[in-house]
Enzyme design. Structure first.
Site, PDB file in Angstrom:
ATOM      1  CG  ASP A  21     -83.745  91.131 -15.363  1.00 43.47           C
ATOM      2  OD1 ASP A  21     -84.678  91.572 -16.031  1.00 43.47           O
ATOM      3  OD2 ASP A  21     -82.692  91.760 -15.144  1.00 43.47           O
ATOM      4  CE  LYS A  24     -90.995  91.828 -12.087  1.00 39.98           C
ATOM      5  NZ  LYS A  24     -89.542  91.852 -11.999  1.00 39.98           N
ATOM      6  CG  ASN A  47     -87.850 100.477 -16.684  1.00 44.55           C
ATOM      7  OD1 ASN A  47     -89.042 100.242 -16.880  1.00 44.55           O
ATOM      8  ND2 ASN A  47     -87.423 101.014 -15.557  1.00 44.55           N
ATOM      9  N   GLY A  49     -89.443  94.033 -19.266  1.00 43.90           N
ATOM     10  CA  GLY A  49     -89.788  93.262 -20.460  1.00 43.90           C
ATOM     11  C   GLY A  49     -90.149  91.862 -20.054  1.00 43.90           C
ATOM     12  CG  HIS A  50     -93.774  90.460 -19.352  1.00 39.57           C
ATOM     13  ND1 HIS A  50     -94.855  89.887 -19.951  1.00 39.57           N
ATOM     14  CD2 HIS A  50     -94.151  91.706 -19.032  1.00 39.57           C
ATOM     15  CE1 HIS A  50     -95.840  90.761 -19.982  1.00 39.57           C
ATOM     16  NE2 HIS A  50     -95.438  91.875 -19.428  1.00 39.57           N
ATOM     17  CB  THR A 137     -83.083 100.447 -19.673  1.00 38.95           C
ATOM     18  OG1 THR A 137     -84.048 101.428 -19.292  1.00 38.95           O
ATOM     19  CG2 THR A 137     -83.040  99.340 -18.638  1.00 38.95           C
ATOM     20  CD  GLN A 224     -88.192  98.168 -13.525  1.00 43.26           C
ATOM     21  OE1 GLN A 224     -89.128  98.721 -13.012  1.00 43.26           O
ATOM     22  NE2 GLN A 224     -88.102  97.995 -14.817  1.00 43.26           N
ATOM     23  CB  THR A 353     -85.376  95.600 -22.080  1.00 41.66           C
ATOM     24  OG1 THR A 353     -86.523  95.083 -21.430  1.00 41.66           O
ATOM     25  CG2 THR A 353     -85.658  96.998 -22.566  1.00 41.66           C
ATOM     26  N   GLY A 355     -80.569  93.194 -24.336  1.00 41.62           N
ATOM     27  CA  GLY A 355     -79.612  92.192 -24.829  1.00 41.62           C
ATOM     28  C   GLY A 355     -78.318  92.159 -24.026  1.00 41.62           C
ATOM     29  NE  ARG A 358     -81.430  89.676 -17.457  1.00 40.32           N
ATOM     30  CZ  ARG A 358     -82.434  88.927 -17.897  1.00 40.32           C
ATOM     31  NH1 ARG A 358     -82.497  87.651 -17.571  1.00 40.32           N
ATOM     32  NH2 ARG A 358     -83.390  89.446 -18.628  1.00 40.32           N
ATOM     33  N   GLY A 463     -88.440  75.270 -14.563  1.00 37.55           N
ATOM     34  CA  GLY A 463     -88.342  75.410 -16.018  1.00 37.55           C
ATOM     35  C   GLY A 463     -89.260  76.532 -16.452  1.00 37.55           C
TER      36      GLY A 463
HETATM   37  P1  IMP Z   1     -83.634 102.704 -15.565  1.00 37.03           P
HETATM   38  O1  IMP Z   1     -84.783 101.991 -14.916  1.00 37.03           O
HETATM   39  O2  IMP Z   1     -83.607 102.541 -17.049  1.00 37.03           O
HETATM   40  O3  IMP Z   1     -83.541 104.128 -15.134  1.00 37.03           O
HETATM   41  O4  IMP Z   1     -82.288 102.015 -15.044  1.00 37.03           O
HETATM   42  C1  IMP Z   1     -81.849 102.113 -13.697  1.00 37.03           C
HETATM   43  C2  IMP Z   1     -81.188 100.830 -13.229  1.00 37.03           C
HETATM   44  O5  IMP Z   1     -82.186  99.817 -13.111  1.00 37.03           O
HETATM   45  C3  IMP Z   1     -80.145 100.267 -14.182  1.00 37.03           C
HETATM   46  O6  IMP Z   1     -79.116  99.658 -13.433  1.00 37.03           O
HETATM   47  C4  IMP Z   1     -80.905  99.218 -14.974  1.00 37.03           C
HETATM   48  O7  IMP Z   1     -80.077  98.203 -15.475  1.00 37.03           O
HETATM   49  C5  IMP Z   1     -81.824  98.678 -13.889  1.00 37.03           C
HETATM   50  N1  IMP Z   1     -83.071  98.126 -14.444  1.00 37.03           N
HETATM   51  C6  IMP Z   1     -84.127  98.811 -14.935  1.00 37.03           C
HETATM   52  N2  IMP Z   1     -85.076  97.974 -15.349  1.00 37.03           N
HETATM   53  C7  IMP Z   1     -84.637  96.736 -15.097  1.00 37.03           C
HETATM   54  C8  IMP Z   1     -85.202  95.440 -15.279  1.00 37.03           C
HETATM   55  O8  IMP Z   1     -86.334  95.243 -15.750  1.00 37.03           O
HETATM   56  N3  IMP Z   1     -84.434  94.397 -14.866  1.00 37.03           N
HETATM   57  C9  IMP Z   1     -83.208  94.567 -14.321  1.00 37.03           C
HETATM   58  N4  IMP Z   1     -82.643  95.752 -14.129  1.00 37.03           N
HETATM   59  C10 IMP Z   1     -83.353  96.834 -14.521  1.00 37.03           C
END
Ligand code: IMP
Length: 473
Positions: A21, A24, A47, A49-50, A137, A224, A353, A355, A358, A463
């Site tokens: 997050d 990217k 998992n 999202g952009h 997620t 990620q 993804t 809501g 963080r 920004g």
């Molecule tokens: P998973 O990828 O859904 O299996 O989640 C595993 C861990 O990675 C969890 O703590 C999620 O919150 C974190 N995670 C997965 N995708 C993202 C992302 O795009 N941004 C931030 N954290 C993520």
């Protein structure tokens, strides 16, 4: 404008050096628009999202790379990905609605398919945070990768061999006897999606090799972040793919040594984490972790209402003044938890993804030094504008009971932060048009970061818009 950064480069990777997050999307979009011929993603699934702004309309994509908005660019979902076909098809629907052609989309025949039983397993007690899990997620990512490694995953190419799918489903039933798996229902559910994407399913490893040989410019879009990598992250609080440069490259059929420049994105001077796991510089510590674990219960609407920040809603989107006096008051509060909430509101740190709010804290240079050691020295700083108006900010420069970074989550959880404090900066830095005109105390904090971590800051983002991007001379 990209000048020295892209000089002679043929393959560029954009990855994240923190817990994801970091923005990217903005840079994938930037390099897709201004530089790349091919944009390829190699890890994870929906998992991530952009947000892509197409004709003034914001659309969130979880699978399709940022280059899709640009004509004649090839977009690839690579072999290292896990793909939820229903989500992919709904993104194709969005493209249809926006009249964006996607004839140049390629989906790796080797990518694994996320099946309904993966999602069910992911939402079970094993990973769900409410039941003491790691707070995934819930999109079926971990179970899909588990089946891949157990060699019982359904690959994209299997979808067109009904026998192969039926055989694998039998094995899966043996593996997970307690899970209800109705082969006929699953096959019937997959069929329309599989038929729809069939024209795009290709041997993308071979295609990527061809693109390289013909001198095309390839952009690797990471997902990620390094600290969430299954290989290098804070295991077990990680995702299930290797989201370092290495995994991002191998996930599209390349080697990290094929990458001419890897740009690691870093939020600065604050950072965030979603889900459970150690975060030594978290503002509000374990209280913040538990509060954010409540997920959408503490979403943006809840926090705006609680702290009396006026907002409007249009088209499902909440709008408010990110510099509102109440937000600034929270950011400058003596209470660390409140400071964290203030930064979350100022920077609008709520999952694209899920809501979920963080978790926020100061940028941890110990962790960054570790990440730079793996992903390489070139970095981009993002979200720096969010802390303008704060009296002072901090950077994590050590831990109280461990020297250097540790992937051992137990040990990292026990670490308290050691900080260096910097005077804040005023004024709207989004209006600054060249790097050298950034406030002096911000530049000296950036210099400190470089000295401490060995990183080389190439760009500072002030920004969300493309023109709010300052390239270091
Ligand atoms: P998973 O990828 O859904 O299996 O989640 C595993 C861990 O990675 C969890 O703590 C999620 O919150 C974190 N995670 C997965 N995708 C993202 C992302 O795009 N941004 C931030 N954290 C993520």
């Amino acid at each position: 404008m990209l000048g020295r950064i892209t000089d002679r480069a043929r393959t560029i990777a954009i990855v994240c050096n923190q817990w994801g997050d970091t923005g990217k999307g903005k840079f994938s979009d930037f390099f897709a628009a201004n530089w790349a011929d091919v944009i390829a993603r190699g890890t994870g699934g929906n998992n991530a999202g952009h947000t892509v702004v197409i004709d003034g309309i914001r659309r969130i994509f979880h699978l399709i790379p940022a280059g899709i908005a640009y004509d004649k660019k090839t977009n690839i979902l690579g072999n290292g990905m896990v793909i939820d076909l229903e989500v992919l098809c709904s993104e194709l629907d969005d493209l249809d609605k926006a009249k964006i052609p996607y004839y140049n989309l390629m989906i790796s025949e080797d990518a694994n398919v996320i099946m309904p039983y993966h999602i069910e397993r992911d939402r079970s007690k094993n990973t769900c945070m409410a039941n003491g899990g790691i707070g995934s997620t819930g999109r079926g990512i971990g179970p899909a990768y588990s089946d891949k490694v157990a060699r019982i995953g359904i690959l994209m190419r299997d979808l067109y061999e009904p026998r192969a799918v039926a055989d694998k489903l039998e094995k899966i039933k043996e593996y997970y006897p307690s899970q209800q798996i109705d082969t006929d229902m699953i096959m019937a559910g997959l069929r329309p999606f599989a038929d729809r994407v069939r024209p795009y399913v290709k041997d993308t490893i071979r295609e990527v090799q061809r693109f390289r040989q013909s001198g095309k410019r390839i952009l690797l879009e990471g997902a990620q972040g390094l600290l969430l990598s299954i290989e290098y992250g804070t295991y077990p609080y990680v995702t299930s793919s290797d989201c370092s440069l290495n995994g991002t490259a191998s996930g599209v059929g390349l080697s990290a040594k094929d990458v001419d420049i890897c740009l690691g994105i870093v939020k600065f001077p604050f950072m965030t984490r979603v889900g459970s796991g150690p975060f030594p510089t978290e503002l509000g510590g374990r209280v913040s972790e538990e509060y954010c674990a409540k997920g959408v219960e503490h979403d943006i609407r809840h926090e705006l209402e609680k702290f009396d920040v006026p907002f409007t809603e249009a088209g499902g989107r909440i709008k408010y003044d990110h510099c509102h006096a109440n937000i600034l008051g929270l950011m400058n509060s003596a209470d660390e938890f409140d400071q964290g909430v203030g930064i979350r509101l100022a920077a609008e740190e709520y999952g694209a993804t899920t809501g979920r709010p963080r978790r926020t804290g100061w940028t941890d240079l110990v962790a960054l030094k570790y990440a730079v050691g793996i992903n390489g020295p070139d970095i981009i700083l993002t979200k720096t504008d969010a802390v303008q108006g704060m009296d002072r900010f901090r950077l994590g420069i050590g831990y109280d009971n461990h020297s250097g970074f540790t992937r051992d989550s137990g040990k990292l959880y026990a670490c308290g932060p050691v900080y260096r404090e910097f005077a804040g900066f005023d004024g709207d830095i989004a209006q600054v048009s060249d790097y050298c005109s950034l406030p002096g105390n911000l530049l000296s904090a950036i210099g400190f970061l470089e000295g401490y971590t060995g990183a080389n800051v190439r760009i500072v983002s002030v920004g969300p818009d493309q023109n709010e991007t300052l390239i270091k001379p």
